[in-house]
Design an enzyme around this catalytic site. Structure first.
Site, PDB file in Angstrom:
ATOM      1  N   ARG A   1      -8.658 -68.481  48.680  1.00 49.79           N
ATOM      2  CA  ARG A   1      -9.948 -69.037  48.247  1.00 49.79           C
ATOM      3  C   ARG A   1     -10.283 -68.589  46.822  1.00 49.79           C
ATOM      4  O   ARG A   1     -10.933 -69.310  46.067  1.00 49.79           O
ATOM      5  CB  ARG A   1     -11.068 -68.591  49.189  1.00 49.79           C
ATOM      6  CG  ARG A   1     -11.011 -69.187  50.582  1.00 49.79           C
ATOM      7  CD  ARG A   1     -12.230 -68.800  51.417  1.00 49.79           C
ATOM      8  NE  ARG A   1     -12.039 -69.164  52.811  1.00 49.79           N
ATOM      9  CZ  ARG A   1     -11.684 -68.317  53.769  1.00 49.79           C
ATOM     10  NH1 ARG A   1     -11.522 -67.026  53.481  1.00 49.79           N
ATOM     11  NH2 ARG A   1     -11.512 -68.728  55.001  1.00 49.79           N
TER      12      ARG A   1
ATOM     13  N   CYS B   1      -7.807 -61.609  72.454  1.00 51.85           N
ATOM     14  CA  CYS B   1      -8.868 -61.217  73.388  1.00 51.85           C
ATOM     15  C   CYS B   1      -9.131 -62.291  74.446  1.00 51.85           C
ATOM     16  O   CYS B   1      -9.675 -62.003  75.506  1.00 51.85           O
ATOM     17  CB  CYS B   1     -10.167 -60.942  72.632  1.00 51.85           C
ATOM     18  SG  CYS B   1     -10.035 -59.652  71.383  1.00 51.85           S
TER      19      CYS B   1
ATOM     20  N   VAL C   1       9.828 -58.802  59.319  1.00 53.03           N
ATOM     21  CA  VAL C   1      10.104 -57.862  58.234  1.00 53.03           C
ATOM     22  C   VAL C   1      10.692 -56.596  58.855  1.00 53.03           C
ATOM     23  O   VAL C   1      10.084 -55.984  59.732  1.00 53.03           O
ATOM     24  CB  VAL C   1       8.832 -57.552  57.425  1.00 53.03           C
ATOM     25  CG1 VAL C   1       9.099 -56.431  56.415  1.00 53.03           C
ATOM     26  CG2 VAL C   1       8.350 -58.803  56.696  1.00 53.03           C
TER      27      VAL C   1
ATOM     28  N   ASP D   1      -4.998 -53.771  63.682  1.00 52.85           N
ATOM     29  CA  ASP D   1      -4.712 -52.769  64.702  1.00 52.85           C
ATOM     30  C   ASP D   1      -3.714 -51.703  64.264  1.00 52.85           C
ATOM     31  O   ASP D   1      -3.449 -50.764  65.015  1.00 52.85           O
ATOM     32  CB  ASP D   1      -4.179 -53.451  65.973  1.00 52.85           C
ATOM     33  CG  ASP D   1      -5.227 -54.305  66.659  1.00 52.85           C
ATOM     34  OD1 ASP D   1      -6.390 -54.281  66.220  1.00 52.85           O
ATOM     35  OD2 ASP D   1      -4.871 -55.004  67.628  1.00 52.85           O
TER      36      ASP D   1
ATOM     37  N   ASN E   1     -10.485 -58.990  61.617  1.00 52.28           N
ATOM     38  CA  ASN E   1     -10.944 -60.090  60.772  1.00 52.28           C
ATOM     39  C   ASN E   1     -11.733 -59.589  59.567  1.00 52.28           C
ATOM     40  O   ASN E   1     -11.591 -60.107  58.450  1.00 52.28           O
ATOM     41  CB  ASN E   1     -11.791 -61.071  61.594  1.00 52.28           C
ATOM     42  CG  ASN E   1     -10.937 -62.051  62.369  1.00 52.28           C
ATOM     43  OD1 ASN E   1     -10.409 -63.001  61.805  1.00 52.28           O
ATOM     44  ND2 ASN E   1     -10.776 -61.817  63.667  1.00 52.28           N
TER      45      ASN E   1
ATOM     46  N   TRP F   1     -40.962 -53.450  77.887  1.00 46.82           N
ATOM     47  CA  TRP F   1     -40.131 -52.429  77.243  1.00 46.82           C
ATOM     48  C   TRP F   1     -38.676 -52.756  77.552  1.00 46.82           C
ATOM     49  O   TRP F   1     -38.250 -52.697  78.703  1.00 46.82           O
ATOM     50  CB  TRP F   1     -40.479 -51.028  77.758  1.00 46.82           C
ATOM     51  CG  TRP F   1     -41.715 -50.454  77.121  1.00 46.82           C
ATOM     52  CD1 TRP F   1     -43.000 -50.598  77.536  1.00 46.82           C
ATOM     53  CD2 TRP F   1     -41.753 -49.660  75.928  1.00 46.82           C
ATOM     54  NE1 TRP F   1     -43.856 -49.948  76.693  1.00 46.82           N
ATOM     55  CE2 TRP F   1     -43.126 -49.356  75.689  1.00 46.82           C
ATOM     56  CE3 TRP F   1     -40.792 -49.186  75.041  1.00 46.82           C
ATOM     57  CZ2 TRP F   1     -43.539 -48.586  74.609  1.00 46.82           C
ATOM     58  CZ3 TRP F   1     -41.208 -48.420  73.959  1.00 46.82           C
ATOM     59  CH2 TRP F   1     -42.561 -48.131  73.747  1.00 46.82           C
TER      60      TRP F   1
ATOM     61  N   ARG G   1     -37.084 -43.808  74.926  1.00 47.33           N
ATOM     62  CA  ARG G   1     -38.292 -43.021  75.232  1.00 47.33           C
ATOM     63  C   ARG G   1     -37.943 -41.807  76.090  1.00 47.33           C
ATOM     64  O   ARG G   1     -38.445 -40.695  75.854  1.00 47.33           O
ATOM     65  CB  ARG G   1     -39.315 -43.895  75.967  1.00 47.33           C
ATOM     66  CG  ARG G   1     -39.961 -44.965  75.107  1.00 47.33           C
ATOM     67  CD  ARG G   1     -40.926 -45.817  75.903  1.00 47.33           C
ATOM     68  NE  ARG G   1     -42.084 -45.045  76.360  1.00 47.33           N
ATOM     69  CZ  ARG G   1     -43.068 -45.547  77.100  1.00 47.33           C
ATOM     70  NH1 ARG G   1     -43.014 -46.836  77.468  1.00 47.33           N
ATOM     71  NH2 ARG G   1     -44.088 -44.820  77.466  1.00 47.33           N
TER      72      ARG G   1
END
Length: 462
Positions: free
Chosen positions: A27, A50, A87, A292, A314, A443, A451
């Site tokens: 880009r 995932c 590679v 990773d 990412n 809450w 709390r």
């Protein structure tokens, strides 16, 4: 007027971090300025690992739904993507890599000006007898998922054993159960989900048992048993044997840094590559690494950790691509946020567990509360348990774990933001969160825990 040859960027690894880096660099720089060559040893690129458990379980119907961008789409953006090409060597001094075409076996050296290492992680395969028998599967990539589905389609029996009770283990247990299998989950730890404290893992254990999954804890697998045909027939763990027509391994991953270590690049205590904030490999001006295969800074403990998640990969790729392309970006670190589910049970965590805080020498308090996802009178409300850990003297938030039904898991994001902002539990109680009866009690459960943590900190101070 003389023309200048473009620089060459080589990317090792064609999934999240590698192709995000390549795409972002493209880009920012045209082919006339930057030639990009990417090597991927597998048959797929830019896919969601995932999502594999949900594909196996039938929630995702088509493998291609998990692919964000095909090799052809990358090539259309003038990225020279070479599939099924591994590679096998990095020559740092010579600024070149040796790649092997896995179809022909031919090796080629290619020079680079800039290098990105995104080799990912490899599944842990314990060195136990029978681990390589037909019917034993890992689930690291799309090829692994397809191989497992092929086995399930050709297996008459309906008994499955999952080895390991981390994220992959519990998700695969659900997937196999949805496929109609009788599932046994074998875990060497005290409770499933070792990323949780044991008392919260016990809630996962109880819920999975209630779903019909047999959970075996404190058990070390010693052998994968096989029948006369050589196929898997069971799993031996301790003094017990568990019959199996298929075995799925979910015992974790380790950084794939074999190439990097052989090239003399620095690795950290978890075995992952060590980078600076720009994801540049320390001590190497023109080499970056992400995904990773790297270690990241834990913003809560201040230590380097290996946390293999697609979200990080990412982001790493975006940062690397920006820097390679002449822009500027950094990756400051993580707080260790992760969510998962098994059937309708949602599981979330962020920050430090009790044993993590103890290992850092921190004095802390913990609280645990029971609350609900919505106002108690609103239809469809469900229970959830929130556990919160705070530093004893300062009240600084250290970690949160949540186990519950619908609406539980993503509440951990409140805590993730609070941890990133280095907030105290006292400050958290004043957070202006959204409220309406269909979405939460007056809450929110996380604030109820905050709390209670404030009160615990005050008692601890005396």
């Amino acid at each position: 007027m003389t023309s200048t040859s473009p620089e060459t960027l080589i990317v090792i690894g064609g999934d999240a971090a590698g192709m995000s880096a390549a795409s972002q660099a493209r880009r920012l720089k045209s082919p006339a300025e930057l030639k990009i060559i990417a090597f991927e040893r597998g048959r797929f690129t830019s896919y969601s690992a995932c999502g594999i458990p949900y594909w196996v379980g039938g929630d995702v119907s088509d493998r291609d739904d998990l692919i964000a961008r095909t090799p052809e789409e990358h090539r259309a953006r003038e990225i020279d993507l070479r599939m099924q090409t591994e590679v096998v060597g990095i020559d740092v001094e010579g600024r070149r890599v040796r790649s092997r075409n896995l179809k022909t076996g031919n090796d080629v050296w290619t020079s680079y000006d800039k290098l990105v290492i995104a080799t990912g992680a490899r599944p842990v395969r314990p060195p136990i007898p029978g681990i390589d028998a037909p019917g034993v599967h890992g689930v690291q990539n799309l090829g692994d998922g397809q191989a497992l589905l092929d086995t399930l389609a050709g297996t008459e029996g309906r008994r499955a054993v999952v080895v390991g009770a981390g994220y992959i283990g519990v998700e695969m247990a659900e997937s196999l159960m949805k496929r109609g299998y009788e599932v046994t989950l074998i875990n060497r730890g005290e409770q499933p989900m070792s990323t949780l404290d044991p008392d919260m893992g016990a809630l996962v254990h109880e819920a999975m048992t209630g779903m019909g999954i047999t959970v075996v804890s404190d058990a070390e697998v010693t052998e994968i048993l096989t029948g006369a045909d050589g196929r898997v027939s069971g799993v031996a763990a301790g003094a017990a044997t568990y019959p199996a027509d298929v075995v799925v391994l979910g015992v974790g991953v380790t950084p794939e840094t074999t190439l990097a270590k052989a090239a003399g690049l620095p690795v950290g205590p978890s075995g992952g590559l060590v980078t600076d904030l720009s994801m540049r490999v320390r001590g190497h001006e023109d080499i970056w690494a992400g995904g990773d295969c790297v270690e990241v800074l834990d913003l809560v403990s201040g230590r380097l950790r290996h946390i293999p998640l697609g979200t990080h990969a990412n982001k790493h790729g975006q940062v690397i691509g920006s820097n390679v392309g002449g822009d500027y970006a950094t990756f400051p670190g993580v707080v260790g946020t992760a969510v998962s589910k098994v059937c309708d049970l949602e599981i979330a965590r962020t920050g430090l567990r009790e044993k993590d805080a103890r290992a850092e020498g921190l004095q802390f308090v913990t609280v645990r509360i029971e609350s609900t996802s919505r106002a108690g009178y609103y239809p469809g409300t469900s229970p959830m348990t929130v556990k919160m850990t705070a530093e004893r003297r300062t009240g600084r938030l250290l970690g949160v774990q949540i186990v519950g039904r619908e609406g539980a898991a993503k509440r951990v994001d409140i805590a993730a933001v609070a941890l990133t902002a280095n907030m105290t539990v006292d400050r958290m109680t004043a957070l202006d969160l959204g409220y309406a009866p269909p979405f939460s009690p007056v809450w929110d459960p996380v604030l109820v825990a905050a709390r209670k943590a404030v009160a615990a900190v005050r008692r601890a101070r005396g």
